[in-house]
Design an enzyme around this catalytic site. Structure first.
Site, PDB file in Angstrom:
ATOM      1  N   ASP A   1       2.953   8.788  12.320  1.00  0.00           N
ATOM      2  CA  ASP A   1       2.996   8.031  10.968  1.00  0.00           C
ATOM      3  C   ASP A   1       3.382   6.471  11.519  1.00  0.00           C
ATOM      4  O   ASP A   1       3.552   6.190  12.829  1.00  0.00           O
ATOM      5  CB  ASP A   1       4.171   8.318  10.104  1.00  0.00           C
ATOM      6  CG  ASP A   1       4.099   7.300   8.813  1.00  0.00           C
ATOM      7  OD1 ASP A   1       3.017   6.863   8.225  1.00  0.00           O
ATOM      8  OD2 ASP A   1       5.128   7.138   8.215  1.00  0.00           O
ATOM      9  N   SER A   2       3.206   5.476  10.725  1.00  0.00           N
ATOM     10  CA  SER A   2       3.445   4.112  11.223  1.00  0.00           C
ATOM     11  C   SER A   2       5.039   3.891  11.283  1.00  0.00           C
ATOM     12  O   SER A   2       5.567   3.223  12.257  1.00  0.00           O
ATOM     13  CB  SER A   2       2.963   3.109   9.999  1.00  0.00           C
ATOM     14  OG  SER A   2       3.770   3.435   8.745  1.00  0.00           O
TER      15      SER A   2
ATOM     16  N   TYR B   1       1.089  -0.382   7.536  1.00  0.00           N
ATOM     17  CA  TYR B   1       0.007  -0.261   7.804  1.00  0.00           C
ATOM     18  C   TYR B   1      -0.683  -0.366   6.648  1.00  0.00           C
ATOM     19  O   TYR B   1      -2.116  -0.627   6.372  1.00  0.00           O
ATOM     20  CB  TYR B   1      -0.411   1.328   8.395  1.00  0.00           C
ATOM     21  CG  TYR B   1      -0.349   1.750   9.884  1.00  0.00           C
ATOM     22  CD1 TYR B   1       0.113   0.703  10.482  1.00  0.00           C
ATOM     23  CD2 TYR B   1      -0.481   2.937  10.051  1.00  0.00           C
ATOM     24  CE1 TYR B   1       0.490   1.019  11.893  1.00  0.00           C
ATOM     25  CE2 TYR B   1      -0.559   3.228  11.662  1.00  0.00           C
ATOM     26  CZ  TYR B   1      -0.242   2.157  12.354  1.00  0.00           C
ATOM     27  OH  TYR B   1      -0.078   2.597  13.699  1.00  0.00           O
TER      28      TYR B   1
ATOM     29  N   CYS C   1       0.692   9.927   7.313  1.00  0.00           N
ATOM     30  CA  CYS C   1       0.380   8.812   6.780  1.00  0.00           C
ATOM     31  C   CYS C   1      -0.851   8.805   5.874  1.00  0.00           C
ATOM     32  O   CYS C   1      -2.055   9.012   6.544  1.00  0.00           O
ATOM     33  CB  CYS C   1      -0.010   7.892   8.100  1.00  0.00           C
ATOM     34  SG  CYS C   1      -0.225   6.038   7.274  1.00  0.00           S
ATOM     35  N   ASN C   2      -0.551   8.551   4.762  1.00  0.00           N
ATOM     36  CA  ASN C   2      -1.863   8.721   3.704  1.00  0.00           C
ATOM     37  C   ASN C   2      -2.713   7.686   3.938  1.00  0.00           C
ATOM     38  O   ASN C   2      -3.968   7.537   3.923  1.00  0.00           O
ATOM     39  CB  ASN C   2      -1.326   8.703   2.356  1.00  0.00           C
ATOM     40  CG  ASN C   2      -0.421   9.718   1.739  1.00  0.00           C
ATOM     41  OD1 ASN C   2      -1.020  10.389   0.942  1.00  0.00           O
ATOM     42  ND2 ASN C   2       0.802   9.716   2.196  1.00  0.00           N
TER      43      ASN C   2
ATOM     44  N   CYS D   1       2.356   8.116  -0.245  1.00  0.00           N
ATOM     45  CA  CYS D   1       2.752   7.469   1.066  1.00  0.00           C
ATOM     46  C   CYS D   1       3.906   8.005   1.467  1.00  0.00           C
ATOM     47  O   CYS D   1       5.168   8.213   0.645  1.00  0.00           O
ATOM     48  CB  CYS D   1       3.048   6.128   0.507  1.00  0.00           C
ATOM     49  SG  CYS D   1       3.756   5.160   2.312  1.00  0.00           S
TER      50      CYS D   1
ATOM     51  N   HIS E   1       6.370   7.389   3.438  1.00  0.00           N
ATOM     52  CA  HIS E   1       7.650   6.599   3.104  1.00  0.00           C
ATOM     53  C   HIS E   1       8.448   6.909   2.082  1.00  0.00           C
ATOM     54  O   HIS E   1       9.561   6.926   1.925  1.00  0.00           O
ATOM     55  CB  HIS E   1       7.476   4.961   3.275  1.00  0.00           C
ATOM     56  CG  HIS E   1       7.351   4.577   4.985  1.00  0.00           C
ATOM     57  ND1 HIS E   1       6.220   4.849   5.666  1.00  0.00           N
ATOM     58  CD2 HIS E   1       7.892   3.824   5.552  1.00  0.00           C
ATOM     59  CE1 HIS E   1       6.441   4.353   6.904  1.00  0.00           C
ATOM     60  NE2 HIS E   1       7.546   3.656   6.713  1.00  0.00           N
TER      61      HIS E   1
HETATM   62  N1  DGL Z   1       3.505   6.030   5.303  1.00  0.00           N
HETATM   63  C1  DGL Z   1       2.367   5.544   5.401  1.00  0.00           C
HETATM   64  C2  DGL Z   1       1.604   6.299   4.320  1.00  0.00           C
HETATM   65  O1  DGL Z   1       1.667   7.425   4.033  1.00  0.00           O
HETATM   66  C3  DGL Z   1       2.148   4.109   5.454  1.00  0.00           C
HETATM   67  C4  DGL Z   1       3.186   3.040   5.450  1.00  0.00           C
HETATM   68  C5  DGL Z   1       2.876   1.615   5.879  1.00  0.00           C
HETATM   69  O2  DGL Z   1       3.133   1.600   7.103  1.00  0.00           O
HETATM   70  O3  DGL Z   1       2.381   0.878   4.980  1.00  0.00           O
HETATM   71  O4  DGL Z   1       0.772   5.720   3.959  1.00  0.00           O
END
Ligand code: DGL
Length: 215
Positions: free
Chosen positions: A7-8, A39, A69-70, A175, A177
């Protein structure tokens, strides 16, 4: 067997915790790209440049990678599958289950701007949510806030209350996060009898299936 999780930032850590609990026999290798977060506001070409070298390196150490990471999954999964030799599991917004479960024919999808504008996400909506209203609240700064521990709980409460007031009875966390604030979001949603869903449990099942195929 070794599973890589990417993931990011801290989003994927939530999945790592669940893998360690549900599949303790696996070794987990976690890779993040904290310095390039978020991201979710970057364009696909820039993302590919950032993630490809990291995933190529991770692929040398593991039998399977979960793209936790979506944003990366919905924009790059096809390109990544072409370039990497290990099986990849993608995490993407649960549009289909949400559309099946909603009683109000209204769902909310909380996701990054890049996910919401991706071809894959638009396809998921067209395919599974044709007859459902999909509300996409502005969550553009949530991943950064969660990553940097500066979460504005008031803003989140307001966004979630708004989508519930507009009739959404299923709230999709699109997401990883946001998994860290799932309990907070569910607490707000409870006031409106809405349900929050995210795919971690389903991903555990997918990891089991892919690993059993690998033998
Ligand atoms: N956790 C990531 C997702 O599921 C992206 C978070 C990010 O870096 O913007 O999309």
């Amino acid at each position: 067997m070794r599973v890589g999780v990417f993931d990011s930032g801290v989003g994927g850590q939530s999945l790592v915790n669940l893998i360690r609990k549900e599949l303790p026999e696996l070794q987990v290798v976690y890779k993040e790209d904290h310095e390039n977060i978020p991201y979710g506001t970057k364009a696909p070409a820039e993302l590919l440049e950032l993630v490809l070298p990291l995933l190529m390196e991770l692929a040398t150490k593991v039998d399977l990678i979960v793209i936790a990471c979506n944003t990366v999954s919905t924009t790059l999964i096809d390109a990544l599958r072409e370039k990497l030799d290990v099986p990849l599991i993608a995490m993407e917004p649960m549009i289909k289950p949400a559309a099946e479960q909603t009683q109000t024919r209204t769902i909310a999808v909380c996701a990054t701007p890049t996910t919401l504008s991706s071809k894959r996400y638009l396809w998921l909506k067209a395919q599974y949510a044709k007859n459902v209203r999909v509300i996409e609240p502005d969550c553009s700064d949530w991943a950064y806030m969660i990553e940097s521990n500066t979460t504005d709980h008031k803003q989140i409460e307001q966004r979630i209350a708004e989508v519930c007031e507009s009739g959404a009875d299923i709230i999709v966390l699109g997401c990883t996060h946001y998994h860290w604030i799932e309990d907070d979001i569910q607490a707000i949603a409870n006031r409106f009898k809405a349900t929050v869903i995210q795919p971690e449990k389903a991903i555990i099942g997918q990891i089991r299936r892919v690993l059993s195929r690998l033998g």
